[in-house]
Design a protein around this motif. Structure first.
Motif, PDB file in Angstrom:
ATOM      1  N   LYS A 262       0.813  -1.226   0.000  1.00  0.00           N
ATOM      2  CA  LYS A 262       0.000   0.000   0.000  1.00  0.00           C
ATOM      3  C   LYS A 262       0.841   1.269   0.000  1.00  0.00           C
ATOM      4  CE  LYS A 262      -3.495  -2.543   2.572  1.00  0.00           C
ATOM      5  NZ  LYS A 262      -4.046  -2.827   3.905  1.00  0.00           N
TER       6      LYS A 262
ATOM      7  N   SER B 165      -0.397   3.769  -3.601  1.00  0.00           N
ATOM      8  CA  SER B 165      -1.799   3.390  -3.794  1.00  0.00           C
ATOM      9  C   SER B 165      -2.206   3.510  -5.264  1.00  0.00           C
ATOM     10  CB  SER B 165      -2.701   4.276  -2.933  1.00  0.00           C
ATOM     11  OG  SER B 165      -2.615   5.618  -3.369  1.00  0.00           O
TER      12      SER B 165
ATOM     13  N   GLU C 225      -4.648   5.250  -6.319  1.00  0.00           N
ATOM     14  CA  GLU C 225      -4.956   6.666  -6.582  1.00  0.00           C
ATOM     15  C   GLU C 225      -3.704   7.419  -7.035  1.00  0.00           C
ATOM     16  OE1 GLU C 225      -5.773   5.040  -3.888  1.00  0.00           O
ATOM     17  OE2 GLU C 225      -7.966   5.077  -3.764  1.00  0.00           O
TER      18      GLU C 225
ATOM     19  N   SER D 270       1.833  13.481  -2.867  1.00  0.00           N
ATOM     20  CA  SER D 270       1.875  12.019  -2.994  1.00  0.00           C
ATOM     21  C   SER D 270       3.282  11.485  -2.759  1.00  0.00           C
ATOM     22  CB  SER D 270       1.387  11.593  -4.382  1.00  0.00           C
ATOM     23  OG  SER D 270       0.026  11.895  -4.539  1.00  0.00           O
TER      24      SER D 270
ATOM     25  N   ASP E 107       4.095  11.539   0.814  1.00  0.00           N
ATOM     26  CA  ASP E 107       3.477  10.390   1.491  1.00  0.00           C
ATOM     27  C   ASP E 107       4.275   9.113   1.240  1.00  0.00           C
ATOM     28  OD1 ASP E 107       1.431  11.922   2.528  1.00  0.00           O
ATOM     29  OD2 ASP E 107       0.069  11.534   0.857  1.00  0.00           O
TER      30      ASP E 107
ATOM     31  N   GLU F  75       6.030   6.742   4.044  1.00  0.00           N
ATOM     32  CA  GLU F  75       5.699   5.322   4.179  1.00  0.00           C
ATOM     33  C   GLU F  75       6.937   4.441   4.017  1.00  0.00           C
ATOM     34  OE1 GLU F  75       2.996   3.791   5.259  1.00  0.00           O
ATOM     35  OE2 GLU F  75       2.226   5.798   5.623  1.00  0.00           O
TER      36      GLU F  75
ATOM     37  N   GLU G 217      -2.759   1.845   9.181  1.00  0.00           N
ATOM     38  CA  GLU G 217      -2.726   1.761   7.719  1.00  0.00           C
ATOM     39  C   GLU G 217      -2.080   3.017   7.115  1.00  0.00           C
ATOM     40  OE1 GLU G 217      -3.911  -0.536   5.517  1.00  0.00           O
ATOM     41  OE2 GLU G 217      -4.552  -1.975   7.033  1.00  0.00           O
TER      42      GLU G 217
ATOM     43  N   PHE H 260      -3.188   4.720   4.859  1.00  0.00           N
ATOM     44  CA  PHE H 260      -4.276   5.678   4.635  1.00  0.00           C
ATOM     45  C   PHE H 260      -4.397   6.667   5.797  1.00  0.00           C
ATOM     46  CE2 PHE H 260      -8.728   6.695   5.619  1.00  0.00           C
ATOM     47  CZ  PHE H 260      -9.057   7.443   4.497  1.00  0.00           C
ATOM     48  N   VAL H 261      -4.123   6.188   7.020  1.00  0.00           N
ATOM     49  CA  VAL H 261      -4.252   7.044   8.209  1.00  0.00           C
ATOM     50  C   VAL H 261      -3.258   8.197   8.137  1.00  0.00           C
ATOM     51  CG1 VAL H 261      -4.014   7.114  10.719  1.00  0.00           C
ATOM     52  CG2 VAL H 261      -5.131   5.170   9.633  1.00  0.00           C
ATOM     53  N   ASN H 262      -2.008   7.877   7.811  1.00  0.00           N
ATOM     54  CA  ASN H 262      -0.989   8.927   7.698  1.00  0.00           C
ATOM     55  C   ASN H 262      -1.300   9.886   6.546  1.00  0.00           C
ATOM     56  OD1 ASN H 262       0.849   8.459   9.845  1.00  0.00           O
ATOM     57  ND2 ASN H 262       1.689   6.691   8.766  1.00  0.00           N
ATOM     58  N   ARG H 263      -1.816   9.332   5.452  1.00  0.00           N
ATOM     59  CA  ARG H 263      -2.169  10.193   4.311  1.00  0.00           C
ATOM     60  C   ARG H 263      -3.327  11.121   4.671  1.00  0.00           C
ATOM     61  NH1 ARG H 263      -1.897   5.088   0.692  1.00  0.00           N
ATOM     62  NH2 ARG H 263       0.315   4.989   0.217  1.00  0.00           N
ATOM     63  N   GLU H 264      -4.246  10.591   5.464  1.00  0.00           N
ATOM     64  CA  GLU H 264      -5.428  11.378   5.836  1.00  0.00           C
ATOM     65  C   GLU H 264      -5.038  12.559   6.726  1.00  0.00           C
ATOM     66  OE1 GLU H 264      -9.611  12.001   5.566  1.00  0.00           O
ATOM     67  OE2 GLU H 264      -8.203  10.754   4.455  1.00  0.00           O
TER      68      GLU H 264
END
Length: 762
Positions: free
Chosen positions: A249, A252, A254, A284, A287, A291, A502, A504-508
């Protein structure tokens, strides 16, 4: 006619026999031996999956093809019986292609084992009997534990470097994107130079994606190799799986879609869209960098835990060897020189183990959040001194003193092993508790931030842009942004320890902070509707994030509860359910019972030979020792019956006749209680051990079946080498050959046609 001969024709009647004659010679063409050519290919993901394709030829016809192999165990250096596997092929032809897939994992080979294998083909010679030809013998050698350890270290080092290089590349892309953004501000349209720069950035982005895919492949291969040849603790396996999922992940779908859109926008003249896309790409890549940084830290922690697990296993094995050597040193028939050589080998092994423990400390210091590891130098020193003392005593021929030192070293090793296991358990438990508390605190801060954002948003809607209150609200929004940034940093730091968080949490949270900046700018520009919309987005995102963190907390609490429940089943400090072998504790397994039975058999045999405790003096000491042995055999029998009940209850009674095995154990108990150790007793003990070994193999097979069932949804069919060996193309050629060759052709011409088509198809 099976040999060269001749025949003569003469003319004759009842009146005259002519002297004139004609002689013909018959040359018998011998049936030649068949020939075989084989190529093999190994799967890039697992060396245990082998694909073969080959060509069989004979002048008249083929009858049978087999793959023959023999497994040589590294443990006892004995070769097993040769196994022959029949392989299907087209028999009615004088030549035939064959394809075969061989899954070595089904042979249950362990580290250091070897497999010798070859192919053999027979022709259809019915006159002289089938003749055979075989390929050269090939050897597959499973790496030893030492080789596996070195290989793992090298691969881990490469993975670390690859992740670091990918992080540097992501930073480089970010810098280049910022430069393009700055240059694009003052220009109405893209120049050729700018387009070229964007193309270069996109190329770098593709390279980054390729690197990440390569790291994923390396990681999968590395973890797979480790679990193929040695037993890896279930917790570590789970962490490996989580890390692999995490890496899946990193980039992503996206993000990938975003880069595609960027390529499409290159040909458009919309400057605002391009600027927006460049900004999204920059975020992006930021991020991705985060990660990768996070994955690297989790990977390092996993390395440390694996190193500690390996050190404990090595120490346990070394302790057992030292204990066995102490018993041998008491035997008067053993030579001091031989015993000293064995002790020196153990000393060398312990020195290597000490290096591993030093490396463990070094690895821990390199972590961003080091674990609290206890110093074991004093324990190591005691063991080392005892082992050296035993070597010195053996060199002087003092076997009795050497035995005492060896027993002392063995006891100290046990203590050190327990300390390391306790350290391992504490590291896991305390770390999880700290992380859980940190997550709870973050959740509280996030909820507080949500309330504060809601207050500012409600007031902002009612406040006039010219009011002094408007300025104060802008300042409050800045304060919320600062708080959100602190939460982001804390959450990212925590995510380096908690793999359940996840990407996604850090991206959010990163997206929330980005929108905070935009909100403040819009408020400064007095663009109330747009700022209000951004605030609403922030509110929704913060609430969603709070729900996600709440779910992660629940998940971690559940895992900790299950872990504590599992640990309570084992009495030994730091003991894991899978490794606890003490009767009466944990889930009974055939493997642990086999090991305990093996030790028990040795002690019973020693009592028979008069070498066990109390065996020399007899009397009360011997009776006590026999009573202990009987009690231990009874405990093993109870464990066996318990396991049998569990299997029958689960409908998995596939481990042989365990009830009969329990009766045999009971007979041994009777013999021991009556102080009757006969040859029949020893023979029975060997049979018990053999049956437990069979039960262990059956247990392993059952576990493998469970794993296969658990991964059935993945639909991994390794048995079809169609793509790998271009099966369809080769089969098509063979069918064309059949259609092209007239059935009436004589063997000589058939062979010529075969040769022609083979050369043509190469």
């Amino acid at each position: 006619i099976i040999a060269n001969s001749s025949y003569t024709i003469k003319t004759a009647n009842k009146y005259l026999i002519s002297d004139d004659s004609i002689t013909y010679w018959i040359n018998v063409i011998p049936d030649m031996f068949p020939s075989i050519e084989v190529k093999e290919h190994r799967d890039s993901n697992s060396v245990k999956r082998v694909y073969f394709n080959g060509l069989l030829k004979d002048d008249y016809g083929l009858k049978k093809l087999t793959l023959n192999y023999q497994v040589m165990s590294a443990k006892d250096s004995r070769a097993g019986s040769e196994v022959s596997v029949s392989i299907p092929f087209t028999e009615e032809m004088t030549q035939s292609q064959f394809f075969h897939f061989w899954d070595l994992s089904k042979l249950n080979i362990t580290s250091g084992d070897q497999i010798e294998y070859y192919f053999e083909v027979w022709d259809n010679d019915a006159i002289n009997g089938s003749k055979s030809s075989r390929t050269d013998k090939k050897v597959f050698k499973a790496p030893s534990l030492l080789e596996l350890e070195l290989s793992t270290e090298q691969k881990n080092e490469k993975i670390r470097k690859d992740i670091e290089n990918s992080m540097m590349l992501a930073k480089k892309v970010q810098r280049e994107l910022k430069e393009i953004q700055k240059e694009n501000i003052d220009k109405k349209s893209l120049s050729w130079e700018q387009k070229k720069k964007i193309e270069e950035v996109l190329d770098s982005q593709k390279e980054l994606q390729k690197n990440i895919d390569q790291i994923k492949h390396e990681m999968t291969q590395n973890f797979s190799e480790q679990s193929e040849y040695k037993q890896v603790d279930e917790r570590l396996l789970e962490k490996q799986r989580q890390l692999q999922d995490l890496f899946e992940k990193v980039m992503s779908d996206e993000m990938k879609e975003l880069f595609k859109k960027m390529e499409e926008l290159m040909n458009e003249a919309d400057k605002s869209k391009l600027q927006e896309m460049l900004e999204k790409m920059n975020l992006s890549n930021k991020d991705i960098e985060k990660e990768l940084d996070r994955s690297l830290e989790i990977f390092k922690q996993l390395e440390l835990e694996q190193k500690l697990e390996d050190a404990i296993n090595k120490l346990d094995e070394l302790q057992q060897e030292q204990e066995n050597l102490a018993e041998k040193s008491e035997d008067k028939g053993e030579k001091s020189e031989d015993l000293k050589d064995e002790q020196d080998d153990l000393n060398k092994k312990f020195e290597d183990l000490e290096k591993d423990l030093d490396e463990l400390i070094k690895m821990n210091k390199e972590l961003e959040f080091p674990n609290d590891l206890e110093d074991t130098k004093d324990d190591q020193k005691k063991i080392s001194e005892s082992m050296k003392e035993s070597s010195d005593n053996l060199g002087k021929g003092k076997k009795s003193k050497a035995s005492d030192s060896q027993e002392s070293a063995s006891d100290e090793m046990k203590k050190l092993s327990e300390k390391l296991q306790q350290m391992q358990s504490d590291m896991e438990q305390e770390g999880r508790e700290e992380d859980l508390n940190a997550l709870r605190e973050l959740l509280e801060n996030l909820i507080q931030l949500s309330f504060e954002q809601e207050r500012v948003m409600d007031k902002y809607k009612k406040t006039n842009t010219k009011s002094p209150e408007y300025v104060k609200l802008t300042q409050d929004q800045k304060k919320i942004r600062d708080d959100a940034k602190m939460i982001e940093d804390s959450l990212f730091a925590l995510s380096k320890r908690v793999v359940e968080i996840e990407p996604f949490v850090n991206r959010e949270i990163s997206a929330i902070n980005d929108n905070m900046k935009k909100t403040i700018q819009l408020m400064a520009d007095r663009k109330t509707p747009q700022a209000g919309a951004k605030q609403q987005y922030i509110m929704t995102a913060v609430n969603n994030l709070a729900l996600l963190l709440s779910e992660i907390i629940e998940q971690m609490q559940e895992q900790m509860a299950n872990q504590m429940k599992g640990d309570q089943e084992c009495e030994k400090p730091g003991c894991k359910k899978s490794s606890c072998s003490k009767p009466g504790h944990g889930k009974p397994s055939a493997s642990s019972m086999k090991s305990l039975q093996q030790q028990l058999n040795k002690r019973i045999k020693a009592m028979k030979d008069g070498k066990g405790k109390g065996g020399k003096n007899g009397g009360k000491g011997m009776s006590e020792e026999l009573a202990k042995l009987a009690a231990e055999q009874e405990a093993l029998r109870n464990e066996l019956q318990k396991m049998n009940q569990q299997l029958n209850k689960a409908g998995e009674g596939s481990m042989g006749n365990l009830e009969k095995l329990a009766k045999m154990m009971e007979e041994t108990e009777t013999d021991l209680v009556n102080r009757r150790i006969t040859r029949e007793t020893l023979k029975r003990q060997e049979e018990i051990l053999t049956r437990l070994l069979e039960a262990e193999n059956a247990e392993r097979e059952r576990e493998m079946d469970k794993r296969r069932r658990a991964t059935e949804a993945k639909n991994e069919d390794f048995g079809n080498p169609t793509e790998f060996l271009e099966y369809n193309m080769l089969k098509k050629r063979e069918m064309e050959l059949l259609k092209t060759m007239p059935a009436s052709l004589k063997p000589f011409y058939k062979n010529k046609v075969n040769e022609y088509f083979n050369n043509f198809n190469k």
